[in-house]
Design a protein around this motif. Structure first.
Motif, PDB file in Angstrom:
ATOM      1  N   LEU A   8       0.858  -1.183   0.000  1.00 59.92           N
ATOM      2  CA  LEU A   8       0.000   0.000   0.000  1.00 59.92           C
ATOM      3  C   LEU A   8       0.893   1.232   0.000  1.00 59.92           C
ATOM      4  CD1 LEU A   8      -2.569  -1.081   2.744  1.00 59.92           C
ATOM      5  CD2 LEU A   8      -2.816  -1.283   0.272  1.00 59.92           C
ATOM      6  N   ARG A  16      -3.239   3.475   0.654  1.00 61.11           N
ATOM      7  CA  ARG A  16      -4.162   3.021  -0.387  1.00 61.11           C
ATOM      8  C   ARG A  16      -3.413   2.131  -1.365  1.00 61.11           C
ATOM      9  NH1 ARG A  16      -2.724   5.667  -4.969  1.00 61.11           N
ATOM     10  NH2 ARG A  16      -1.659   7.646  -4.747  1.00 61.11           N
ATOM     11  N   LEU A  17      -4.161   1.454  -2.240  1.00 63.33           N
ATOM     12  CA  LEU A  17      -3.540   0.654  -3.289  1.00 63.33           C
ATOM     13  C   LEU A  17      -2.885   1.583  -4.313  1.00 63.33           C
ATOM     14  CD1 LEU A  17      -6.334  -1.992  -3.891  1.00 63.33           C
ATOM     15  CD2 LEU A  17      -4.082  -2.399  -2.891  1.00 63.33           C
ATOM     16  N   SER A  71       4.007   0.360  -7.115  1.00 56.39           N
ATOM     17  CA  SER A  71       4.134   1.015  -5.817  1.00 56.39           C
ATOM     18  C   SER A  71       5.439   1.800  -5.690  1.00 56.39           C
ATOM     19  CB  SER A  71       4.068  -0.023  -4.701  1.00 56.39           C
ATOM     20  OG  SER A  71       5.236  -0.825  -4.709  1.00 56.39           O
TER      21      SER A  71
END
Length: 100
Positions: free
Chosen positions: A37, A47-48, A76
């Motif tokens: 995340l 959050r994603l 990410s």
């Protein structure tokens, strides 16, 4: 079993690596899953990485769960070294008998 580890990137973005282990029914092995995340400096919650407004969201919808998790991890910004470190720490938490 679950472990969370937070990394801070040079950009100011925080990454939360959630490592989970699921024990097989016959107790012979553990399957490790990793979710990542993100939280940008001005955000309050993690959050994603890929959400509905992301340009690659359409691609995410066509993938199975494992492939989607891999794509989320890729976007990410986490490095392989950081990912390996989080998994290694998780494995060290586990009992040695379970890993064999």
């Amino acid at each position: 079993m679950r472990q969370e580890k937070i990394f801070m990137l040079e950009t100011g973005r925080c990454l939360k690596v959630i490592t989970e282990g699921l024990l097989a029914e016959d107790f012979s092995k553990i399957t490790i899953t990793v979710n990542v995340l993100i939280k940008d400096p001005k955000e309050e919650e993690f959050r994603l990485p890929i959400v509905e407004t992301h340009p690659k969201f359409w691609k995410l919808k066509k993938l199975n769960a494992e492939q989607a998790r891999a794509l989320q991890t890729k976007y990410s910004g986490i490095s392989e070294k950081q990912l390996r470190k989080a998994v290694k720490e998780f494995e060290q938490m586990l009992s040695p008998e379970v890993l064999q």
